[in-house]
Design a protein around this motif. Sequence first.
Motif, PDB file in Angstrom:
ATOM      1  N   LYS A   1       9.934  -8.919   5.481  1.00  0.00           N
ATOM      2  CA  LYS A   1      10.704  -8.202   6.650  1.00  0.00           C
ATOM      3  C   LYS A   1      12.131  -7.874   5.936  1.00  0.00           C
ATOM      4  CE  LYS A   1       9.774  -8.504  10.161  1.00  0.00           C
ATOM      5  NZ  LYS A   1       8.980  -7.448  10.813  1.00  0.00           N
ATOM      6  N   GLU A   2      11.843  -7.377   4.529  1.00  0.00           N
ATOM      7  CA  GLU A   2      13.407  -6.958   3.851  1.00  0.00           C
ATOM      8  C   GLU A   2      13.635  -5.872   4.616  1.00  0.00           C
ATOM      9  OE1 GLU A   2      10.020  -7.287   2.542  1.00  0.00           O
ATOM     10  OE2 GLU A   2       9.907  -5.984   0.912  1.00  0.00           O
ATOM     11  N   HIS A   3      13.010  -5.053   5.118  1.00  0.00           N
ATOM     12  CA  HIS A   3      13.635  -3.732   5.581  1.00  0.00           C
ATOM     13  C   HIS A   3      14.061  -3.407   7.023  1.00  0.00           C
ATOM     14  CE1 HIS A   3      12.428  -2.366   1.612  1.00  0.00           C
ATOM     15  NE2 HIS A   3      11.193  -2.516   1.932  1.00  0.00           N
TER      16      HIS A   3
ATOM     17  N   VAL B   1       0.940  -1.076  -0.052  1.00  0.00           N
ATOM     18  CA  VAL B   1       0.113  -0.055  -0.054  1.00  0.00           C
ATOM     19  C   VAL B   1       0.792   1.120  -0.013  1.00  0.00           C
ATOM     20  CG1 VAL B   1      -1.806   1.301   1.316  1.00  0.00           C
ATOM     21  CG2 VAL B   1      -1.826  -1.127   1.149  1.00  0.00           C
ATOM     22  N   THR B   2       0.645   2.147  -0.789  1.00  0.00           N
ATOM     23  CA  THR B   2       1.406   3.569  -0.899  1.00  0.00           C
ATOM     24  C   THR B   2       0.755   4.750  -0.148  1.00  0.00           C
ATOM     25  OG1 THR B   2       0.506   3.848  -2.884  1.00  0.00           O
ATOM     26  CG2 THR B   2       2.520   2.616  -2.784  1.00  0.00           C
ATOM     27  N   ASP B   3      -0.288   4.504   0.605  1.00  0.00           N
ATOM     28  CA  ASP B   3      -0.878   5.748   1.203  1.00  0.00           C
ATOM     29  C   ASP B   3      -0.553   5.951   2.645  1.00  0.00           C
ATOM     30  OD1 ASP B   3      -2.295   3.874   2.100  1.00  0.00           O
ATOM     31  OD2 ASP B   3      -4.221   4.383   1.695  1.00  0.00           O
ATOM     32  N   ARG B   4       0.661   5.392   2.942  1.00  0.00           N
ATOM     33  CA  ARG B   4       1.173   5.388   4.395  1.00  0.00           C
ATOM     34  C   ARG B   4       1.313   6.932   4.674  1.00  0.00           C
ATOM     35  NH1 ARG B   4      -1.444   1.437   7.030  1.00  0.00           N
ATOM     36  NH2 ARG B   4      -1.027  -0.632   6.301  1.00  0.00           N
ATOM     37  N   VAL B   5       1.508   7.588   5.521  1.00  0.00           N
ATOM     38  CA  VAL B   5       1.872   8.959   5.787  1.00  0.00           C
ATOM     39  C   VAL B   5       2.661   9.045   7.080  1.00  0.00           C
ATOM     40  CG1 VAL B   5       0.998  11.506   6.017  1.00  0.00           C
ATOM     41  CG2 VAL B   5      -0.153   9.755   4.612  1.00  0.00           C
ATOM     42  N   VAL B   6       3.717   9.805   6.911  1.00  0.00           N
ATOM     43  CA  VAL B   6       4.566   9.960   8.178  1.00  0.00           C
ATOM     44  C   VAL B   6       4.073  11.104   8.974  1.00  0.00           C
ATOM     45  CG1 VAL B   6       6.756  10.791   8.944  1.00  0.00           C
ATOM     46  CG2 VAL B   6       6.453   8.852   7.309  1.00  0.00           C
ATOM     47  N   ILE B   7       3.584  11.210  10.109  1.00  0.00           N
ATOM     48  CA  ILE B   7       3.343  12.657  10.932  1.00  0.00           C
ATOM     49  C   ILE B   7       4.372  13.119  11.581  1.00  0.00           C
ATOM     50  CG2 ILE B   7       1.976  12.977  12.885  1.00  0.00           C
ATOM     51  CD1 ILE B   7       0.048  10.635  12.531  1.00  0.00           C
ATOM     52  N   ASP B   8       4.757  14.261  10.814  1.00  0.00           N
ATOM     53  CA  ASP B   8       6.292  15.147  11.238  1.00  0.00           C
ATOM     54  C   ASP B   8       5.976  16.371  11.517  1.00  0.00           C
ATOM     55  OD1 ASP B   8       5.383  16.020   8.698  1.00  0.00           O
ATOM     56  OD2 ASP B   8       7.311  15.270   7.810  1.00  0.00           O
TER      57      ASP B   8
ATOM     58  N   ARG C   1      15.675  10.120   4.833  1.00  0.00           N
ATOM     59  CA  ARG C   1      14.275  10.993   4.670  1.00  0.00           C
ATOM     60  C   ARG C   1      14.428  11.318   3.276  1.00  0.00           C
ATOM     61  NH1 ARG C   1      13.512   8.855   8.794  1.00  0.00           N
ATOM     62  NH2 ARG C   1      12.499   9.723  10.759  1.00  0.00           N
ATOM     63  N   PRO C   2      13.330  11.353   2.564  1.00  0.00           N
ATOM     64  CA  PRO C   2      11.872  10.862   2.881  1.00  0.00           C
ATOM     65  C   PRO C   2      12.152   9.504   2.938  1.00  0.00           C
ATOM     66  CG  PRO C   2      11.632  11.647   0.684  1.00  0.00           C
ATOM     67  CD  PRO C   2      13.183  12.040   1.261  1.00  0.00           C
ATOM     68  N   LEU C   3      11.266   8.705   3.860  1.00  0.00           N
ATOM     69  CA  LEU C   3      11.379   7.138   3.764  1.00  0.00           C
ATOM     70  C   LEU C   3      10.577   6.765   2.653  1.00  0.00           C
ATOM     71  CD1 LEU C   3      10.450   6.828   7.812  1.00  0.00           C
ATOM     72  CD2 LEU C   3      12.593   5.977   6.543  1.00  0.00           C
ATOM     73  N   PRO C   4      11.034   5.453   1.988  1.00  0.00           N
ATOM     74  CA  PRO C   4      10.059   4.935   0.626  1.00  0.00           C
ATOM     75  C   PRO C   4       9.012   4.444   1.264  1.00  0.00           C
ATOM     76  CG  PRO C   4      12.333   4.427   0.940  1.00  0.00           C
ATOM     77  CD  PRO C   4      12.174   5.067   2.303  1.00  0.00           C
ATOM     78  N   ASP C   5       7.973   4.533   0.516  1.00  0.00           N
ATOM     79  CA  ASP C   5       6.601   3.824   0.518  1.00  0.00           C
ATOM     80  C   ASP C   5       6.725   2.520   0.922  1.00  0.00           C
ATOM     81  OD1 ASP C   5       5.292   6.092  -0.236  1.00  0.00           O
ATOM     82  OD2 ASP C   5       4.947   5.606  -2.236  1.00  0.00           O
ATOM     83  N   SER C   6       7.633   1.779   0.227  1.00  0.00           N
ATOM     84  CA  SER C   6       7.873   0.277   0.778  1.00  0.00           C
ATOM     85  C   SER C   6       8.189   0.162   2.374  1.00  0.00           C
ATOM     86  CB  SER C   6       8.481  -0.571  -0.135  1.00  0.00           C
ATOM     87  OG  SER C   6       9.881   0.164  -0.219  1.00  0.00           O
ATOM     88  N   TRP C   7       9.054   0.952   2.671  1.00  0.00           N
ATOM     89  CA  TRP C   7       9.427   1.023   4.011  1.00  0.00           C
ATOM     90  C   TRP C   7       8.165   1.326   4.924  1.00  0.00           C
ATOM     91  CZ3 TRP C   7      14.913   3.495   4.809  1.00  0.00           C
ATOM     92  CH2 TRP C   7      15.902   2.854   4.038  1.00  0.00           C
ATOM     93  N   LEU C   8       7.580   2.182   4.515  1.00  0.00           N
ATOM     94  CA  LEU C   8       6.387   2.511   5.207  1.00  0.00           C
ATOM     95  C   LEU C   8       5.295   1.634   5.618  1.00  0.00           C
ATOM     96  CD1 LEU C   8       6.076   6.298   4.270  1.00  0.00           C
ATOM     97  CD2 LEU C   8       7.149   5.612   6.275  1.00  0.00           C
ATOM     98  N   GLU C   9       5.217   0.696   4.391  1.00  0.00           N
ATOM     99  CA  GLU C   9       4.163  -0.231   4.664  1.00  0.00           C
ATOM    100  C   GLU C   9       4.483  -1.422   5.385  1.00  0.00           C
ATOM    101  OE1 GLU C   9       0.711  -2.573   3.475  1.00  0.00           O
ATOM    102  OE2 GLU C   9       1.424  -0.597   3.721  1.00  0.00           O
ATOM    103  N   TYR C  10       5.870  -1.770   5.324  1.00  0.00           N
ATOM    104  CA  TYR C  10       6.734  -2.628   6.234  1.00  0.00           C
ATOM    105  C   TYR C  10       6.558  -2.218   7.710  1.00  0.00           C
ATOM    106  CZ  TYR C  10      10.794  -4.247   8.931  1.00  0.00           C
ATOM    107  OH  TYR C  10      11.390  -4.745   9.927  1.00  0.00           O
ATOM    108  N   ALA C  11       6.732  -0.891   8.039  1.00  0.00           N
ATOM    109  CA  ALA C  11       6.797  -0.412   9.229  1.00  0.00           C
ATOM    110  C   ALA C  11       5.190  -0.368   9.960  1.00  0.00           C
ATOM    111  CB  ALA C  11       7.202   1.035   9.339  1.00  0.00           C
TER     112      ALA C  11
END
Length: 404
Positions: A137-139, A7-14, A147-157
Amino acid sequence: MHGGSPVTDRVVIDTRADYLRAVEEIAGGEGPVAVDAERASGFRYSQRAYLIQIFRRGSGVFLFDPPAIGRFDELQAVIGSEEWVLHAASQDLACLREVGLDPSTVFDTELAARLLGLPRVGLGTVVEEKLGIVLRKEHSAADWSTRPLPDSWLEYAALDVEFLVDLRDVLADDLVAADKVEIARQEFDATVARPEKAPRVDPWRRLSGIHSVRGGRGLAIARELWESRDALARERDVAPGRLIPDTSIVAAVRTQPTSMNALAAQKDFSGRASRSEIDRWWAAIERGRTTTDPPVARGTGETLPPPRSWADRNPEADARLKAARPLLIARAEEMQLPVENLLTPEFLRRLAWIPPEPTTPETISEVLEQLGARPWQIDATAQSIAEAFVAAHQTPVAAESDES
């Protein structure tokens, strides 16, 4: 989410405004709070959190940027009294506390899996076994300070917390079925209460390869190089091994070059700062070579000698240790949990090295309590340890020949 396209709609709250809105949403959720943190180990000197993930039923997943937000006191006020669900909580509590997040109670899914005797306790494995969900678990070893964190990392997180509460519920039922609820409670409470580790005495002695260094002069050079590297790493917030690896320090100690040029020409003295900071490294070598206070061969502190040397150095302790180990292994198998969770191996070694007098289940229990063993561990092991020590004293030759 279960092995397909991320999913690519994860948003980092900053920002503080978005953070405060998220806190309100989390307050509107219900039940336990899943928490995780990502650091940049191997890339940065500090162990600070570079991403904090929160999930709560009725609220959803939230990905926070700690360096941008600062303190999390408002979130702590909302969730501090709730049960937090973490996987391997002891790895994350320090960096969470650094920003004001400190649980009163936890449910540690990794620890629960250990207590249940699962052979593999990584989050991905346990989620797949208990929930039938495959997590990528690749990340896990990524540089989360990016920064910025890639979308795939955010989905993993996000996935690291999205299923934690469901996993908690399944493992909690398993603990009930295994009659290990009280054991788990004591372990979870101990995780929260465990004090922060005191700084190591002579931390440079943990240098990889230091065992091959002989003589006070060589140890002095190793110490100076390690301390110089550590100071630069702290200043730049870079993992020390990324400046010069441990192998470079040991190589310089082994050859002890006679000039800065000789050090610069040494091929096995490598690393991104091996040449750009050559003045620094050469100065450290010179300090080590000329010091009037070289370190002693063995570090100070209360570290016991390795058990393989006990037969020569303390045969009675060796006999006690060899007599007690098989009994604890059998007890752990009976309780279906790893022997290291039944009792911290260091506790048994300390008891065997200097046992209490007289050696009884009661005196063994007192020492175990002082060392930090939980009540359930003492109940499960003190009798067996006392019996083993007494038997070893009565038949030292037989105990010493026991290779288990």
